[in-house]
Scaffold this active site. Sequence first.
Site, short mmCIF file in Angstrom:
data_model
loop_
_atom_site.label_atom_id
_atom_site.label_comp_id
_atom_site.label_asym_id
_atom_site.label_seq_id
_atom_site.Cartn_x
_atom_site.Cartn_y
_atom_site.Cartn_z
N HIS A 1 0.56 -1.47 -0.25
CA HIS A 1 -0.35 -0.29 0.21
C HIS A 1 1.03 1.15 0.12
CE1 HIS A 1 0.42 -0.39 4.27
NE2 HIS A 1 0.49 0.42 4.75
N ASP B 1 0.09 -7.53 0.63
CA ASP B 1 0.57 -6.22 1.60
C ASP B 1 2.25 -6.14 1.52
OD1 ASP B 1 0.50 -3.88 1.07
OD2 ASP B 1 -0.32 -3.81 3.62
N GLY C 1 2.44 5.14 9.86
CA GLY C 1 3.85 5.71 9.44
C GLY C 1 5.11 4.70 10.10
N SER D 1 3.81 0.81 8.21
CA SER D 1 4.05 0.44 7.19
C SER D 1 4.69 0.32 6.85
CB SER D 1 2.24 1.32 6.58
OG SER D 1 1.04 1.09 7.07
N SER E 1 2.12 -4.60 7.66
CA SER E 1 0.64 -3.73 7.08
C SER E 1 -0.34 -3.14 7.86
CB SER E 1 -0.38 -4.95 6.73
OG SER E 1 -1.41 -4.79 6.02
#
Length: 353
Positions: A199, A228, A307, A309, A324
């Site tokens: 993402h 992801d 932040g 991720s 994720s």
Amino acid sequence: MRRTLRARIFLSVILALPTVGLGSGAAGAVPDPSPDVTASPTQYSLDQTLEESLGDRSAGSYLDSRTGELVVTVTDAAAAEEVRAAGARAKLVERGTAQLEAAMNTLEAQAKITGTSWGIDPRINQVVVEADLSVSVRSMTQLRKVAAGLGKAVRITRVPGVFTREVAGGDAIYGGGYRCSAAFNVSKGTRRYFLTAGHCTNAAATWYASPGGLPIGSRVGTSFPTNDYGIVQYRTGPQPPGAVNLYNGTYQDITSAADPIVGQAIKKSGSTTRVTSGTVTAVNVTVNYGEGPVYGMVRTTVCSAGGDSGGAHFAGSTALGIHSGSAGCRGTRGTAIFQPVREALSAYGVAVY
């Protein structure tokens, strides 16, 4: 089981997913995870070997929270003997892989509700469903009805917060107006890349080490939803080491990758919450984000925030996953989700170094 059952850069967009805490056919309390149980290289290898050989005769494995012993669930005496002969402890359970997979397939078909997730906890031989605070009363009624039809194979819990994508990871990276975290540096021949969340890589083709700085790399692959993960190739210049930032002036060298084991202690490095610790609590997790579902994920008690991720989930020198999202933190404990890293390594034909 884990993968057979389908068990960074700062991105400021958070994908919140509330969890539901209602029980359906409870079959005993969920064990309190210990943050001190570590997995050895031998246990990672044995776990994978037994998963492949036992197939439907098992419903997953975990590390005993008191002894650290690898426990493998089995559905018959012959499988139990195979486990003991291999050097692990066998635990006879009622439900095997096929029944738990069938329960998750029913949830997928009849209760795919944004703000929910489900995955297998082999310690209690159940599919554990979490519902966050965004799930409405009407949707909860639907979820309970579906779970009731599955009997003791399913347990529902409610969690505070909302499941959210959290673009971030180890060192901060910037692209498309977002901050994420890099997970792991990887290689293919002489070429160097870093992995992060899909993402994040969906949001930008070019990535930077600082806002307004020179580009450090370009996106060459991305997958979200369903998975992801994404990959960025470094531009020419000095190649970074294969290590994870511990945010205390030191780095953890990464030398291998493995699938996580329920019950094991892990750490997460991300550009917002930096290094946090927790325990793996479920595998083969489906998370129903607003943008669409992701499958085969791992649930943990690690604390994280927006932040994080794309950040690195690891144990010692072993890479485990790519951050994720989460439903937020409660004190030092969270409900964080990560993408198993071995799937991403295989998809792109790269390796940690």
